[in-house]
Design an enzyme around this catalytic site. Structure first.
Site: not given
Length: 480
Positions: A41, A51, A195, A197, A199, A287, A326, A334, A459
Site C-alpha cells: 500500500i 506525496k 476522519g 488523521g 490520511i 485501517v 500494520d 511504513a 545559520h
C-alpha cells in the site's frame, strides 16, 4: 521437495521487502509471497504517490502566490487532472520496479499468489483471489507461483486496509477510500472527509489547495487526534484560514446518494444535526489489519482488534510464526514496519537486537502546513507522572522561515524536569517532516537538554528553531 526456506514472508510491502533484504544480507534463504504489488500500500497507494500529489499541490500553491515573491505569472493558473494523476502513478511505478530489482539483486525468491499458513513451517500459495485495483506491474523474472512451500520461520506482513463504517460502505464512485481519492477521473468541486488523521487531512489539504470546498468531520474533540493538542490547534487555525471547514466532536450518521453527489447527515456531541452536500465523500476513519484467510485462527495465533499480537521482536504466541508492520498493530507507519522487520530477522538470526520502542517512532503528516512529532505529548507526559519543562519557538522568530515566506508555525519540546531527558517533540510548519529526525536521533542517544543546548545549529536554517525551543524550555531562548 524443494529445500526449505529459512525465512518466508507473506506480503511484499515496506515491512516485507525490507525484512527480506535484511534476511538475505544475514545469509538466510528467503522468499516473499505477494498477491498484488511489490511495495504494498505504501509504495503503490500511500506514502509515495500521495506525496507526489501533495508536491503538485505545493507547487500550485506557490504559483498562486507568485506575487508574494516578486514574480509575475501571466494568466490564470490551472491544472490538468489526468496529468496530475499520471505523474503520481509514474512515481509509484518507478519505485515498484525498483523493489523488483532489489529482490533479484539480493537473490530473494518472489512467489506470486495468495498465501495461507497450513501448519507451522508450511505455506500454501494459490492464485490471487483479490482483483488488482491497479493494472498489475510486470512480475520479476524468476517469479514462482502456486504450490506448497516449507519455511523454518514464517513472517506475516500483510498490511492493512481501509476501515469501513456500517451503512457508509465505499462504492468507488461517490464514497471513496484513499484508492479512489488518489486517481479521480475528475476533481470534485466539493468534498466531505470523514476522519482527520494523517490520511484524511492529507487528502483534505490536497483537494482544498487544488480548489475544492472541503469539510472535515472528526468524531473526536481534536483534529489530528494523536498529535499534541497545542500543535493540532495551530494546524486547525491554518486549515480554516485556507477555507477548510472542520467539524470536531461530530459523526456522520447517514449518507444519501444522488446521481453525482452525496448528502451526509452529521450530528455533534450535543445532539445537534445538520446536512452537508458534496460531490464526493472520502472515508478515512482508520485501517484494519489483513488477518483473514491466512490460517492464523486455526493455528491459534492470538489477535486483538483486527491485528496480530506480537512481542517487541515480532514473535507471536505460536513458535515459528511472526508478524510485522500494520498487521501487527499501531502505529501503522511504513518506517515502523521496516524497522520491525529488521528487528524480527535479526532476532531470528540470534543477533539480539533491541526490541521496538514505539515512543521513538516519528509520525509525519504531509499536509500544508506539515505536522511532525515523536515521543510523548505534553498531556501524555503529565499523565505518565512526569514534571515537565516545555519549550516553544515560533516560526516568525526564524530568519529562514521568514525568507521562505513561511512565518507561521511552532516547534515545541517536552523535557523531564528532573533529569533533562527529552520526552517528546512536536512541530507544525514548513518542512517539519524533515526536521523531526534530529529529535528522533537525540532521543535514541538518550540526549539531555544540556547536550542539545551545546549543539551548534547552522545559520540560517529552520533547524535553529529546534535549538531555540530547547533553550526556551530552560528560560534561555535568544530570539524570542
Amino acid at each position: 521437495m524443494a529445500e526449505a526456506y529459512d525465512i518466508l514472508i507473506i506480503g511484499g510491502g515496506p515491512g516485507g521487502y525490507v525484512c527480506a533484504i535484511r534476511a538475505a544480507q544475514l545469509g538466510l534463504k528467503t522468499a516473499v509471497v505477494e498477491r498484488e504489488h511489490l511495495g504494498g500500500i505504501c509504495l503503490n497507494w500511500g506514502c509515495i504517490p500521495t506525496k507526489a500529489l501533495l508536491r503538485t499541490a505545493e507547487i500550485f500553491h506557490y504559483a498562486n502566490r507568485a506575487k508574494d515573491y516578486g514574480l509575475t505569472l501571466e494568466g490564470k493558473m490551472s491544472f490538468d487532472p489526468a496529468a496530475v494523476v499520471k505523474r503520481s502513478r509514474g512515481v509509484s511505478g518507478q519505485l515498484n520496479a525498483g523493489v523488483g530489482f532489489l529482490m533479484k539483486k539480493n537473490k530473494i525468491d518472489v512467489i506470486w499468489g495468495e498465501a495461507s499458513v497450513t501448519k507451522p513451517g508450511e505455506v500454501k500459495v494459490s492464485a490471487p483471489n483479490k482483483q488488482a485495483v491497479l493494472p498489475q506491474h510486470p512480475q520479476p523474472k524468476g517469479t514462482l507461483g502456486e504450490g506448497t512451500y516449507q519455511a523454518k520461520n514464517i513472517i506475516v506482513a500483510t498490511g492493512a486496509r481501509p476501515r469501513v463504517l456500517p451503512g457508509i460502505e465505499p462504492d468507488g464512485k461517490l464514497i471513496w477510500t484513499y484508492f479512489e481519492a488518489m486517481k479521480p477521473d475528475t476533481f470534485p468541486k466539493s468534498l466531505i472527509v470523514m476522519g482527520s488523521g494523517a490520511i484524511g487531512i492529507e487528502f483534505a489539504s490536497f483537494y482544498r489547495t487544488m480548489g475544492a470546498e472541503v469539510t472535515v468531520v472528526e468524531l473526536l474533540p481534536q483534529v489530528l487526534p494523536v498529535e499534541d493538542a497545542e500543535i493540532a490547534g495551530l494546524a486547525r487555525k491554518r486549515f480554516e484560514k485556507q477555507g477548510m471547514k472542520i467539524l470536531t466532536a461530530t459523526k456522520v450518521t447517514k449518507v444519501e446518494k444522488g446521481a453525482d453527489s452525496v448528502t451526509a447527515t452529521v450530528e455533534d456531541d450535543k445532539g445537534n444535526k445538520q446536512t452537508l452536500k458534496a460531490d464526493r465523500i472520502i472515508s478515512a476513519v482508520g485501517v484494519v489489519g489483513n488477518i483473514e484467510n491466512l490460517g492464523l485462527e486455526k493455528l491459534g495465533v492470538k489477535t486483538d482488534r483486527g491485528c496480530v499480537v506480537i512481542d517487541g521482536l515480532g514473535r507471536t504466541n505460536v513458535p515459528g510464526i511472526y508478524a510485522i508492520g500494520d498487521v501487527a498493530g499501531p502505529p501503522m507507519l511504513a518506517h515502523k514496519a521496516e524497522h520491525e522487520g529488521v528487528i524480527c530477522v535479526e532476532a531470528i538470526k540470534g543477533l539480539k537486537p533491541h526490541p521496538m520502542d514505539k515512543l521513538k517512532i516519528p509520525g509525519c503528516t504531509y499536509c500544508h502546513p506539515q505536522i511532525a512529532s515523536v515521543g510523548l505529548t505534553e498531556a501524555k507526559a503529565k499523565e505518565a507522572g512526569y514534571t515537565v519543562k516545555v519549550g516553544r519557538f515560533p516560526f516568525v522568530g526564524n530568519g529562514k522561515a521568514i525568507a521562505l515566506g513561511e512565518p507561521e508555525g511552532l516547534v515545541k519540546t517536552v523535557f523531564d524536569a528532573k533529569t533533562g531527558r527529552l520526552l517528546g517533540a512536536h512541530m507544525v510548519g514548513a518542512e517539519v517532516t524533515e526536521l523531526i529526525q534530529g529529535y528522533v536521533v537525540a532521543m535514541n542517544l538518550e540526549t539531555t537538554e544540556e547536550e542539545l543546548m551545546h549543539t551548534v545549529f547552522p545559520h540560517p536554517t529552520l533547524s535553529e528553531m529546534m535549538h531555540e525551543s530547547v533553550l526556551d524550555a530552560y528560560g534561555r531562548a535568544i530570539h524570542t
